[in-house]
Scaffold this motif. Structure first.
Motif, short mmCIF file in Angstrom:
data_model
loop_
_atom_site.label_atom_id
_atom_site.label_comp_id
_atom_site.label_asym_id
_atom_site.label_seq_id
_atom_site.Cartn_x
_atom_site.Cartn_y
_atom_site.Cartn_z
N LYS A 45 79.39 73.40 12.88
CA LYS A 45 80.83 73.27 13.15
C LYS A 45 81.16 72.12 14.10
O LYS A 45 82.30 71.99 14.54
CB LYS A 45 81.44 74.57 13.70
CG LYS A 45 81.31 75.76 12.79
CD LYS A 45 82.24 75.64 11.63
CE LYS A 45 82.23 76.85 10.72
NZ LYS A 45 82.92 77.99 11.29
N PHE A 46 80.18 71.30 14.44
CA PHE A 46 80.44 70.20 15.35
C PHE A 46 81.21 69.10 14.63
O PHE A 46 80.81 68.66 13.55
CB PHE A 46 79.15 69.66 15.93
CG PHE A 46 79.36 68.63 17.00
CD1 PHE A 46 79.07 67.30 16.77
CD2 PHE A 46 79.88 68.99 18.23
CE1 PHE A 46 79.28 66.35 17.74
CE2 PHE A 46 80.09 68.05 19.22
CZ PHE A 46 79.79 66.72 18.97
N LEU A 47 82.30 68.65 15.25
CA LEU A 47 83.16 67.63 14.67
C LEU A 47 82.93 66.29 15.33
O LEU A 47 82.97 66.19 16.56
CB LEU A 47 84.63 68.01 14.87
CG LEU A 47 85.21 69.04 13.93
CD1 LEU A 47 86.33 69.79 14.60
CD2 LEU A 47 85.71 68.37 12.66
N TYR A 56 92.78 72.88 19.05
CA TYR A 56 92.94 73.06 17.61
C TYR A 56 92.30 74.38 17.20
O TYR A 56 91.34 74.84 17.83
CB TYR A 56 92.26 71.94 16.83
CG TYR A 56 92.98 70.60 16.82
CD1 TYR A 56 92.80 69.69 17.86
CD2 TYR A 56 93.82 70.25 15.77
CE1 TYR A 56 93.45 68.46 17.84
CE2 TYR A 56 94.47 69.03 15.74
CZ TYR A 56 94.28 68.14 16.78
OH TYR A 56 94.93 66.92 16.75
N GLU A 109 87.78 79.69 14.60
CA GLU A 109 87.02 78.79 15.48
C GLU A 109 88.05 77.96 16.24
O GLU A 109 88.99 77.41 15.66
CB GLU A 109 86.13 77.87 14.64
CG GLU A 109 85.12 77.07 15.43
CD GLU A 109 83.83 77.82 15.67
OE1 GLU A 109 83.56 78.79 14.95
OE2 GLU A 109 83.08 77.42 16.58
N PHE A 165 88.78 74.79 18.91
CA PHE A 165 88.22 73.55 19.42
C PHE A 165 89.12 72.94 20.48
O PHE A 165 90.32 72.75 20.26
CB PHE A 165 88.06 72.53 18.28
CG PHE A 165 87.04 72.91 17.24
CD1 PHE A 165 87.42 73.56 16.09
CD2 PHE A 165 85.70 72.60 17.42
CE1 PHE A 165 86.50 73.92 15.13
CE2 PHE A 165 84.76 72.94 16.47
CZ PHE A 165 85.16 73.61 15.32
N GLN A 183 90.68 76.48 13.75
CA GLN A 183 90.21 76.36 12.36
C GLN A 183 89.92 77.75 11.84
O GLN A 183 88.96 78.39 12.26
CB GLN A 183 88.96 75.49 12.29
CG GLN A 183 88.46 75.26 10.86
CD GLN A 183 87.21 74.40 10.80
OE1 GLN A 183 86.44 74.30 11.75
NE2 GLN A 183 87.01 73.74 9.67
N PHE A 202 85.76 66.10 20.28
CA PHE A 202 85.84 67.55 20.24
C PHE A 202 84.72 68.21 21.02
O PHE A 202 83.60 67.69 21.11
CB PHE A 202 85.76 68.04 18.79
CG PHE A 202 87.00 67.80 17.98
CD1 PHE A 202 87.17 66.61 17.30
CD2 PHE A 202 87.99 68.77 17.90
CE1 PHE A 202 88.32 66.38 16.54
CE2 PHE A 202 89.13 68.56 17.15
CZ PHE A 202 89.30 67.36 16.48
N TYR A 244 86.55 62.36 9.83
CA TYR A 244 85.69 63.14 10.70
C TYR A 244 84.69 63.91 9.84
O TYR A 244 84.99 64.31 8.72
CB TYR A 244 86.50 64.15 11.52
CG TYR A 244 87.17 63.58 12.73
CD1 TYR A 244 88.37 62.88 12.61
CD2 TYR A 244 86.63 63.74 13.99
CE1 TYR A 244 88.99 62.35 13.73
CE2 TYR A 244 87.25 63.22 15.11
CZ TYR A 244 88.43 62.53 14.97
OH TYR A 244 89.04 62.01 16.07
#
Lengths: 110, 114
Positions: free
Chosen positions: B41-43, A36, A88, A90, A38, A100, B35
Motif C-alpha cells: 500500500k505504499f504510494l 487521504y 486505509e 494516508f 482509500q 505519503f 503514482y
C-alpha cells in the motif's frame, strides 16, 4: 531527509468509539499537510488539508485534524466511527511534491 | 462526471508484454501525475507533468514512458512488463504544483503481471 511517519500500521476500533490516527513529519519548514482515505478497491479521497491559519481543520465525513508545529504532527480524529470508516488512511505532505506516509489500516468492529 | 478518469481499471497481462494506461482530467488543471502503489500500500510518485512538460521523474525505469498529448491527458506506457510491475497505478492532477494545491486522484488501475 524529509519524511512522513504514520506510527500505527493497523488500528482496530469499535463502532461508535473515537479514533485518532497519528502522523509526524520531518521537514525544514512547515509543509502543506493532507489526509487521504482509500476504501478497499477504491481510489484516494481527500479528507482534509492544512495550508495555514487555524490549526484545527475540519474535513469531510466528520473528520478533523490538528496541526501541532511543536510536535511536527498532524493527527486525524473522529469522535465516533462508523463501519463505513474502515479503510486505509494516508497522511501526506507537500514540499515540491506530495509524499505519503505508509498508511494506517483501520478496522471497525461491531 | 468523473474528475480524473483512468482506463483500464483492471489489467492482467503476461511478462514481456507492452501495455498502456490512459488518464484524463476534466478539472482544467495544468499539472498531472502518476503514482504507484505497491503490494504494501505504499504510494510513491513516478512522474509529474506541467502543461505537457515533464517536471518530476523519480528514477523510474526507462521501460515506463509517460506521454502527455495535452494538459488534460497523461498516459503511461510500460514496455517489457515484469512481475515487479504488478501494482496499482494512480493518475492525479492539480492546479499548479503539489505545494499549496490539492491533488485529485483517479480510481486507480490494478495491473497484474503473470
Amino acid at each position: 531527509a524529509q519524511s512522513v511517519t504514520q506510527p500505527d500500521i493497523h488500528i482496530t476500533v469499535s463502532e461508535g468509539a473515537s479514533l485518532e490516527l497519528r502522523c509526524n513529519y520531518s521537514y525544514g519548514a512547515t509543509p502543506y499537510l493532507f489526509w487521504y482515505v482509500q476504501s478497499p478497491g477504491q481510489g484516494l479521497q481527500l479528507l482534509l488539508k492544512y495550508f495555514s491559519g487555524d490549526t484545527l481543520v475540519q474535513g469531510i465525513k466528520g473528520f478533523e485534524a490538528e496541526f501541532k508545529r511543536s510536535q511536527s504532527s498532524f493527527n486525524l480524529r473522529k469522535p465516533s466511527v462508523h463501519w463505513s470508516d474502515a479503510a486505509e488512511y494516508f497522511c501526506a505532505v507537500a514540499r515540491g511534491k506530495l509524499q505519503f506516509g505508509a498508511g494506517t489500516q483501520v478496522v471497525v468492529t461491531p | 462526471d468523473t474528475a480524473v478518469s483512468q482506463t483500464p481499471k483492471y489489467l492482467v497481462t503476461q511478462m514481456g508484454n507492452d501495455k498502456s494506461i490512459k488518464c484524463e482530467q476534466n478539472l482544467g488543471h495544468d499539472t498531472m501525475y502518476w503514482y504507484k502503489q505497491d503490494s504494501k500500500k505504499f504510494l510513491k510518485i513516478m512522474f509529474s507533468y506541467n502543461n505537457k512538460e515533464l517536471i518530476i521523474n523519480e528514477t523510474v525505469p526507462n521501460r515506463f514512458s509517460p506521454k502527455s498529448p495535452d494538459k488534460a491527458h497523461l498516459n503511461l506506457h510500460i514496455n517489457s512488463l515484469e512481475l515487479g510491475d504488478s501494482a496499482v497505478y494512480f493518475c492525479a492532477s492539480s492546479s499548479g504544483g503539489a505545494a499549496g494545491n490539492t491533488i485529485y486522484f483517479g480510481e486507480g488501475s490494478w495491473l497484474t503481471v503473470v
